[in-house]
Design a protein around this motif. Structure first.
Motif, mmCIF file in Angstrom:
data_model
loop_
_atom_site.group_PDB
_atom_site.id
_atom_site.type_symbol
_atom_site.label_atom_id
_atom_site.label_comp_id
_atom_site.label_asym_id
_atom_site.label_seq_id
_atom_site.Cartn_x
_atom_site.Cartn_y
_atom_site.Cartn_z
ATOM 1 N N ARG A 288 19.042 -21.076 -10.270
ATOM 2 C CA ARG A 288 19.678 -20.537 -11.641
ATOM 3 C C ARG A 288 18.947 -19.578 -12.251
ATOM 4 N N LEU A 289 18.473 -18.498 -11.513
ATOM 5 C CA LEU A 289 17.748 -17.519 -12.381
ATOM 6 C C LEU A 289 18.546 -16.236 -12.143
ATOM 7 N N PRO A 290 18.893 -15.629 -13.324
ATOM 8 C CA PRO A 290 19.408 -14.567 -13.443
ATOM 9 C C PRO A 290 19.004 -13.417 -12.869
ATOM 10 N N ILE A 291 19.770 -12.433 -12.574
ATOM 11 C CA ILE A 291 19.105 -11.169 -11.922
ATOM 12 C C ILE A 291 19.681 -9.898 -12.747
ATOM 13 N N ILE A 292 18.600 -8.895 -13.147
ATOM 14 C CA ILE A 292 19.091 -7.697 -13.506
ATOM 15 C C ILE A 292 19.027 -6.652 -12.393
ATOM 16 N N GLU A 293 20.049 -6.149 -12.036
ATOM 17 C CA GLU A 293 19.991 -5.335 -11.000
ATOM 18 C C GLU A 293 20.091 -3.718 -11.416
ATOM 19 N N ASP A 294 18.933 -2.916 -11.426
ATOM 20 C CA ASP A 294 18.948 -1.904 -11.979
ATOM 21 C C ASP A 294 19.454 -0.705 -10.769
ATOM 22 N N ASP A 295 20.612 -0.167 -10.904
ATOM 23 C CA ASP A 295 21.103 0.636 -9.849
ATOM 24 C C ASP A 295 21.427 1.903 -10.082
ATOM 25 N N VAL A 296 20.435 2.571 -10.788
ATOM 26 C CA VAL A 296 20.599 3.854 -11.610
ATOM 27 C C VAL A 296 20.388 5.056 -10.321
ATOM 28 N N TYR A 297 19.935 4.482 -9.330
ATOM 29 C CA TYR A 297 19.526 5.849 -8.250
ATOM 30 C C TYR A 297 20.816 5.660 -7.127
ATOM 31 N N ARG A 298 21.393 4.805 -7.085
ATOM 32 C CA ARG A 298 22.527 4.507 -5.941
ATOM 33 C C ARG A 298 23.233 5.711 -5.361
ATOM 34 N N ASP A 299 23.620 6.566 -6.171
ATOM 35 C CA ASP A 299 24.615 7.908 -5.928
ATOM 36 C C ASP A 299 23.674 8.894 -5.282
ATOM 37 N N LEU A 300 22.306 8.709 -5.292
ATOM 38 C CA LEU A 300 21.433 9.719 -4.838
ATOM 39 C C LEU A 300 20.833 9.585 -3.515
ATOM 40 N N TRP A 301 21.869 9.121 -2.473
ATOM 41 C CA TRP A 301 21.391 8.980 -1.284
ATOM 42 C C TRP A 301 21.197 10.042 -0.511
ATOM 43 N N ILE A 302 20.329 10.359 0.504
ATOM 44 C CA ILE A 302 20.249 11.486 1.156
ATOM 45 C C ILE A 302 20.568 11.165 2.734
ATOM 46 N N GLY A 317 28.266 -14.873 -11.354
ATOM 47 C CA GLY A 317 28.028 -14.319 -12.509
ATOM 48 C C GLY A 317 26.459 -14.190 -12.911
ATOM 49 N N ILE A 318 25.793 -14.246 -11.832
ATOM 50 C CA ILE A 318 24.451 -14.387 -12.469
ATOM 51 C C ILE A 318 23.594 -13.062 -12.183
ATOM 52 N N VAL A 319 24.412 -11.999 -11.848
ATOM 53 C CA VAL A 319 23.598 -10.660 -11.838
ATOM 54 C C VAL A 319 24.199 -9.728 -13.080
ATOM 55 N N LEU A 320 23.350 -9.300 -13.747
ATOM 56 C CA LEU A 320 23.638 -8.207 -14.773
ATOM 57 C C LEU A 320 23.434 -6.844 -13.999
ATOM 58 N N TYR A 321 24.274 -6.017 -14.001
ATOM 59 C CA TYR A 321 24.355 -4.966 -13.040
ATOM 60 C C TYR A 321 24.223 -3.725 -14.170
ATOM 61 N N LEU A 322 23.245 -2.813 -13.820
ATOM 62 C CA LEU A 322 23.016 -1.609 -14.742
ATOM 63 C C LEU A 322 23.285 -0.183 -14.069
ATOM 64 N N GLY A 323 24.035 0.737 -14.718
ATOM 65 C CA GLY A 323 24.235 1.871 -14.015
ATOM 66 C C GLY A 323 23.864 2.976 -15.019
ATOM 67 N N SER A 324 24.069 4.428 -14.537
ATOM 68 C CA SER A 324 23.728 5.279 -15.562
ATOM 69 C C SER A 324 24.118 6.616 -14.852
ATOM 70 N N VAL A 338 26.395 -1.544 -18.572
ATOM 71 C CA VAL A 338 26.144 -2.853 -18.157
ATOM 72 C C VAL A 338 27.349 -3.752 -17.639
ATOM 73 N N VAL A 339 27.117 -4.266 -16.504
ATOM 74 C CA VAL A 339 28.223 -5.160 -16.199
ATOM 75 C C VAL A 339 27.774 -6.717 -16.027
ATOM 76 N N GLY A 340 28.639 -7.560 -16.496
ATOM 77 C CA GLY A 340 28.207 -8.944 -16.544
ATOM 78 C C GLY A 340 29.299 -9.827 -16.934
ATOM 79 N N PRO A 341 28.833 -11.254 -17.064
ATOM 80 C CA PRO A 341 29.831 -12.074 -17.573
ATOM 81 C C PRO A 341 30.140 -11.658 -19.126
ATOM 82 N N GLN A 342 31.598 -11.714 -19.298
ATOM 83 C CA GLN A 342 32.173 -11.457 -20.554
ATOM 84 C C GLN A 342 31.371 -11.755 -21.967
ATOM 85 N N PRO A 343 30.951 -13.007 -21.833
ATOM 86 C CA PRO A 343 30.382 -13.674 -23.129
ATOM 87 C C PRO A 343 28.865 -13.107 -23.130
#
Length: 488
Positions: A288-302, A317-324, A338-343
């Protein structure tokens, strides 16, 4: 150290030392540099003003004779109040005590110096984690401005979660990565860093511990530490964060959540394998450990795209997803999400409204148009091609200049190469000597507190010529330090 933008006029008949002395005196007398504040070192002043150390020494001696500054053992040179004009007036507030009492911790000294030096156009930036200005889509941006102007409503405040048009576009885009989320579970933020700040004050208790990879970008910030929280590093290997001790750390160290950058990790460039992603999600669900997934480099694949995000496999719903868009499009646009549970999103949105009343409306409309027009994907194709060229030049230079003194990884995307020196060196000495020769580096100790042999090399910002020149210079500095016996 105070930030200095002024430069002495070398064509003026007034001596340089006198110009510098008057500049500092004016800063002190008008209260910009209050009593007790520290004066930059002679070396830094000489570099800033592009003058000899002897010129700085003469200027500071003149100020000391007037009672404006005083050298203190262990503290450097500080502003004093020994002048008649100051002694005869009411003493000002002790601003330094206010500065030191602030709840938010100051940046590491390395980070402060990097932030100052990055705006010197004469310096080669080999650690900067952003796209080179020559890669930014200026012409495309003009087209986007025109398209946005046709759709844009008057620039008033947007709703708490951000512009609905943008949130819909992000929701649509995330479907490509296996993430099914409605716009109501998306919050627009001013870059992923603001998302971390909102999480630190809005979701966690004081005294909590954040589990993370070591090394990690998060060590270079004081977001969680300033909220009275601790960081606890977990080792990584070629597949990403090692999961063996997550349960132990969660239980024994009051772990509140886990922060990870699974795709093109900052600073190592590692891509977490699909198997490790599944294992990580499984154990965090169990604990029951929430995760912050920082995915700001995803589009920069080579070479190839990284596996789908953790969030794509998250059914509980344990992952808070970050994009930029800061890494892939424009750092100045300041748009992330930020993507996550609505509350959770509604809680963070409420805090954001109290903080800045919403991200820039103009930036949000422009970001939405980039997605809606299809120009963002067109731009990404170009960026990937350019990053591939830059990576090749960087790896070639490393092979030429570092093959006998270091090892490194070959990243499949992102911006960074994690360079490990064979010998431990004093990072402060390596940093200072490189900067004196016009090369700005990011020491590994920024991202791994105990590191004394690593550097984060970025191939995204400096020109191809400067990458070659910069790496050669750093290799020479390293060899000098090793030959001088100045190793840790």
């Amino acid at each position: 150290m105070p930030n200095i933008e002024w430069k002495p006029d070398k064509k003026s008949p007034m001596p340089l030392y006198r110009q510098i002395s008057l500049y500092i005196k004016n800063k002190i007398e008008n209260g910009e540099w209050p009593v007790g504040s520290k004066i930059p070192s002679q070396r830094m002043l000489a570099n800033t003003f592009n003058v000899n150390r002897s010129t700085i020494t003469t200027a500071l001696d003149e100020l000391a004779a007037e009672g404006l500054i005083l050298g203190k053992s262990g503290r450097g040179t500080v502003v004093m109040n020994n002048t008649w004009s100051l002694l005869s007036s009411n003493l000002p507030p002790d601003w330094i005590s206010y500065v030191n009492a602030g709840a938010h911790k100051p940046n590491q000294l390395f980070i402060q110096e990097i932030n100052r030096s990055e705006f010197d156009p004469s310096i080669i930036r080999l650690g900067t984690g952003e796209l080179s200005p020559e890669l930014l889509p200026n012409e495309m941006m003009k087209e986007i401005f025109k398209k946005s102007a046709e759709k844009m409503k008057p620039l008033s405040y947007e709703e708490p979660k951000g512009l609905l048009f943008l949130r819909k576009e992000i929701s649509r885009r995330l479907e490509k990565y296996g993430i099914s989320v409605s716009p109501s579970s998306i919050l627009i933020v001013s870059g992923a860093l603001q998302a971390l700040q909102l999480i630190s004050v809005g979701l966690l208790r004081k005294g909590s511990t954040i589990l993370l990879e070591e090394p990690s970008y998060l060590y270079s910030l004081h977001v969680f530490q300033s909220a009275d929280m601790r960081l606890s590093g977990l080792p990584i290997d070629d597949e990403g964060i090692q999961i063996n001790n997550i349960a132990y750390n969660k239980q024994q160290k009051n772990g509140a959540l886990l922060y990870t950058i699974p795709s093109f990790h900052n600073p190592t460039g590692i891509v977490m394998s699909i198997q490790r992603r599944k294992q990580l999600l499984e154990i965090c669900e169990k604990e029951r450990l929430p995760i912050i997934e920082d995915d700001v480099y995803r589009d920069l694949w080579i070479d190839e795209q990284s596996p789908y995000p953790l969030k794509s496999m998250d059914k509980n719903g344990i992952v808070l997803y970050l994009g930029s868009m800061s890494k892939s499009l424009s750092p100045g646009l300041r748009i992330g999400w930020v993507v996550g549970p609505q509350p959770v999103i509604e809680r963070l949105a409420d805090i954001k409204m109290q903080t800045d009343y919403g991200s820039s409306s103009l930036s949000q409309w422009i970001a939405a148009e980039w997605f809606a027009s299809g120009l963002y994907d067109e731009h990404l194709q170009y960026i990937r091609q350019q990053l591939k060229v830059r990576r090749k030049v960087t790896l070639s230079a490393l092979n030429k200049y570092f093959s006998d003194i270091a090892t490194w990884n070959i990243p499949k995307g992102g911006f960074y190469i994690w360079l490990k020196l064979n010998d431990k060196v004093y990072m402060h000495e390596l940093f200072s000597k490189s900067l004196e020769r016009g090369i700005l580096i990011n020491p590994g100790s920024i991202y791994e507190p105990q590191s004394s042999c690593s550097l984060r090399i970025s191939y995204s910002y400096a020109s191809l010529e400067d990458i070659e020149k910069g790496l050669y210079t750093i290799s020479q500095v390293v060899r000098e330090i090793i030959n001088d016996g100045s190793i840790k």
